[in-house]
Design a protein around this motif. Structure first.
Motif, short mmCIF file in Angstrom:
data_model
loop_
_atom_site.label_atom_id
_atom_site.label_comp_id
_atom_site.label_asym_id
_atom_site.label_seq_id
_atom_site.Cartn_x
_atom_site.Cartn_y
_atom_site.Cartn_z
N HIS A 264 54.58 -0.02 33.62
CA HIS A 264 55.14 1.05 32.83
C HIS A 264 54.54 2.49 33.04
O HIS A 264 53.37 2.81 33.47
CB HIS A 264 54.84 0.73 31.37
N THR A 265 55.60 3.50 32.88
CA THR A 265 55.19 4.93 33.16
C THR A 265 53.86 5.47 32.33
O THR A 265 52.83 6.11 32.88
CB THR A 265 56.22 5.87 32.93
N VAL A 266 53.99 5.07 31.18
CA VAL A 266 52.86 5.62 30.20
C VAL A 266 51.53 5.00 30.36
O VAL A 266 50.68 6.19 30.57
CB VAL A 266 53.43 5.45 28.79
N PRO A 267 51.13 3.88 30.53
CA PRO A 267 49.77 3.64 30.70
C PRO A 267 49.21 3.98 31.97
O PRO A 267 47.93 4.59 32.24
CB PRO A 267 49.77 2.05 30.46
N ASN A 268 50.04 3.88 33.11
CA ASN A 268 49.68 4.42 34.37
C ASN A 268 49.50 6.00 34.52
O ASN A 268 48.56 6.57 34.97
CB ASN A 268 50.91 4.18 35.43
N ALA A 269 50.14 6.81 33.71
CA ALA A 269 49.96 8.48 33.39
C ALA A 269 48.85 8.71 32.86
O ALA A 269 47.99 9.59 33.39
CB ALA A 269 51.18 8.87 32.60
N ALA A 270 48.13 7.59 31.93
CA ALA A 270 46.84 7.71 31.40
C ALA A 270 45.86 7.65 32.28
O ALA A 270 45.01 8.33 32.55
CB ALA A 270 46.91 6.85 30.07
N VAL A 271 45.80 6.33 33.15
CA VAL A 271 44.87 6.35 34.29
C VAL A 271 45.09 7.52 35.18
O VAL A 271 43.85 7.80 35.49
CB VAL A 271 45.38 5.08 35.00
N LEU A 272 46.15 7.83 35.57
CA LEU A 272 45.93 8.98 36.58
C LEU A 272 45.36 10.17 35.81
O LEU A 272 44.87 11.02 36.69
CB LEU A 272 47.74 9.42 36.77
N THR A 273 45.83 10.67 34.70
CA THR A 273 45.56 11.73 34.04
C THR A 273 43.72 11.54 33.90
O THR A 273 43.10 12.60 34.12
CB THR A 273 45.91 12.04 32.53
N ALA A 274 43.36 10.36 33.66
CA ALA A 274 41.92 10.55 33.69
C ALA A 274 41.33 10.56 34.86
O ALA A 274 40.23 11.11 34.97
CB ALA A 274 41.54 8.95 33.18
N GLY A 275 41.84 10.04 35.97
CA GLY A 275 41.18 10.40 37.45
C GLY A 275 41.22 11.68 37.79
O GLY A 275 40.46 12.35 38.20
N LEU A 276 42.54 12.46 37.27
CA LEU A 276 42.36 13.83 37.60
C LEU A 276 41.51 14.90 36.91
O LEU A 276 40.69 15.55 37.53
CB LEU A 276 43.72 14.38 37.33
N LEU A 277 41.18 14.39 35.48
CA LEU A 277 40.39 15.10 34.93
C LEU A 277 38.83 15.00 35.04
O LEU A 277 37.99 15.88 35.26
CB LEU A 277 40.63 15.07 33.18
N TYR A 278 38.42 13.77 35.15
CA TYR A 278 37.11 13.55 35.65
C TYR A 278 36.90 13.64 36.75
O TYR A 278 35.63 13.97 37.36
CB TYR A 278 36.80 11.93 35.09
N GLY A 279 37.85 13.50 37.93
CA GLY A 279 37.75 14.07 39.35
C GLY A 279 37.35 15.53 39.57
O GLY A 279 36.94 15.99 40.34
N ASP A 280 38.04 16.30 38.64
CA ASP A 280 37.62 17.55 38.41
C ASP A 280 38.14 18.17 39.83
O ASP A 280 37.18 19.35 40.32
CB ASP A 280 36.32 17.89 37.70
N GLY A 281 38.95 18.04 40.50
CA GLY A 281 39.47 18.85 41.76
C GLY A 281 38.73 18.34 43.14
O GLY A 281 39.07 18.74 44.12
N ASP A 282 37.84 17.26 42.83
CA ASP A 282 37.00 16.60 44.06
C ASP A 282 37.86 15.56 44.54
O ASP A 282 38.11 14.57 43.75
CB ASP A 282 35.49 16.11 43.75
N PHE A 283 38.21 15.77 45.64
CA PHE A 283 39.46 14.83 46.28
C PHE A 283 38.62 13.28 46.31
O PHE A 283 39.51 12.53 45.58
CB PHE A 283 39.68 15.15 47.66
N THR A 284 37.70 13.07 46.76
CA THR A 284 37.13 11.80 46.79
C THR A 284 36.97 11.01 45.34
O THR A 284 37.11 10.07 45.10
CB THR A 284 35.78 11.57 47.45
N ARG A 285 36.28 11.86 44.62
CA ARG A 285 36.12 11.40 43.17
C ARG A 285 37.34 11.23 42.60
O ARG A 285 37.61 10.13 41.75
CB ARG A 285 35.36 12.49 42.57
N THR A 286 38.38 11.93 42.73
CA THR A 286 39.56 12.01 41.98
C THR A 286 40.33 10.55 42.14
O THR A 286 40.81 9.95 41.46
CB THR A 286 40.63 13.02 42.27
N ILE A 287 40.38 10.13 43.51
CA ILE A 287 41.38 9.02 43.95
C ILE A 287 40.63 7.86 43.83
O ILE A 287 41.36 6.80 43.45
CB ILE A 287 41.82 9.40 45.59
N THR A 288 39.24 7.86 44.00
CA THR A 288 38.57 6.66 43.56
C THR A 288 38.35 6.16 42.32
O THR A 288 38.77 5.02 41.92
CB THR A 288 37.07 6.66 44.23
N LEU A 289 38.39 7.28 41.44
CA LEU A 289 38.36 6.89 39.93
C LEU A 289 39.74 6.42 39.69
O LEU A 289 39.79 5.43 38.76
CB LEU A 289 38.10 8.13 39.03
#
Length: 356
Positions: A264-289
């Protein structure tokens, strides 16, 4: 918005988007089965392989597994990658490029459907896209293609098709969202459509936003504030702002979106948003989180890689992600198998309409 960027900068960012999408997709592909490969199980796998913190593609399995990896894993783990694997998360970006090259920014939803029938094999479609394809083949027209006998209308399929519209509208998130909506209504409704609009706007905003957090905010502005998607993304943003840990943020939001399913779109958007925010622009950290967050790991990894790749540019993507791809894409889209990543980026750049 941040300051205006040079043409060279836009060139590198579009290449970063394509490269990031493909790398993030490859990272998540072996564990793409969210009801089996949970966040906890993914991390156990990585700990057993001494691969935490994760800084490269997934390691090859060394012993018995709790559950099987995807059948494609031998082409997607570190040390075995020679060009990208075929995947619908990349096929739709290619198909979207072909759409814009063929029909321009004024394309219709009916033309999207015609292109699917022409260039996309039926057996390489899934869930909502397969239902819509079947409806097209049976002579139905949009928007009925999205609603007739289609229980997947709010799943993630339209979101994964949205990147091309963001890359083609650098710094213009609202225009990107409008294009994504026209594509999405072929197969989706409600939060399924909002997810595509949000993702396209997010990628467009990443070209000029001063931070990933700003890009997330700009993307929220293009979808209804009262939608379940917007409320869930805002929830992740608010938890991140309290300095809650990434793990606890995902646990909290997973409880609040329980029962929606792993595609479903909604829980996946939550995982994606968390990865982006906690990755904070760092490519490796963003995609691995993002991939460690579970659910639809290859789709989420692909979109996270696209956003982070645009935000930092291709030059900032570490070589361990780029080199194994060998600038080559496998694709089920007729006429595109073996195309170069660099060629796709160059063609996208020729179409791009940045902010005036």
């Amino acid at each position: 918005m941040g300051p205006a960027h040079t043409d060279t900068d836009v060139t590198d960012r579009i290449l970063g988007g394509w490269t990031g999408r493909i790398a993030g997709n490859m990272l998540g592909k072996p564990v793409e089965q969210g009801e089996l490969w949970t966040r906890e199980r993914i991390d156990r796998y990585l700990r057993q392989a001494a691969a935490l913190p994760l800084t490269d593609y997934l390691p090859e399995p060394t012993g018995d597994l709790e559950v099987a990896l995807r059948p494609e894993w031998p082409q997607c783990v570190r040390g075995r990658i020679h060009g990208s694997c075929r995947d619908d998360d990349v096929d739709y970006a290619i198909l979207g490029l072909d759409l814009l090259e063929t029909h321009g920014f004024g394309f219709s939803t009916e033309q999207v459907g015609d292109l699917w029938l022409l260039r996309l094999p039926f057996l390489q479609t899934f869930t909502a896209e397969r239902a819509a394809y079947r409806n097209l083949a049976n002579g139905l027209k949009p928007p009925l293609t999205a609603t007739y006998d289609n229980p997947y209308q709010e799943w993630i399929g339209a979101l994964i098709r949205a990147d091309i519209f963001g890359w083609a509208c650098p710094g213009v998130p609202r225009r990107a969202a409008q294009l994504a909506r026209r594509d999405a209504v072929l197969s989706h409704t409600g939060n399924g459509v909002y997810g595509a609009m949000w993702a396209a706007a997010l990628i467009a905003a990443a070209f000029t936003a001063p931070s990933v957090r700003h890009a997330v905010g700009e993307a929220l502005a293009v979808i209804p504030a009262s939608s379940r998607l917007a409320r869930t993304v805002r929830r992740v943003v608010s938890l991140h702002a309290t300095r809650m840990s990434w793990e606890d943020t995902l646990t909290t939001v997973a409880e609040e979106t329980g029962g929606m399913g792993w595609i479903h779109t909604v829980p996946n958007a939550a995982v994606l948003t968390a990865g982006l925010l906690y990755g904070d622009g760092d490519f490796t950290r963003t995609i691995t989180l993002t991939v460690r967050g579970g659910l639809d790991t290859d789709s989420n990894g692909a979109t996270a890689g696209s956003v982070a790749g645009v935000f930092g540019g291709a030059a900032a993507i570490p070589d361990q992600w780029k080199a194994p791809l060998e600038d080559t894409v496998r694709s089920a889209v007729f006429g595109y198998d073996g195309v170069r990543i660099s060629e796709l980026a160059e063609r996208t750049l020729r179409l791009a309409e940045p902010a005036a």
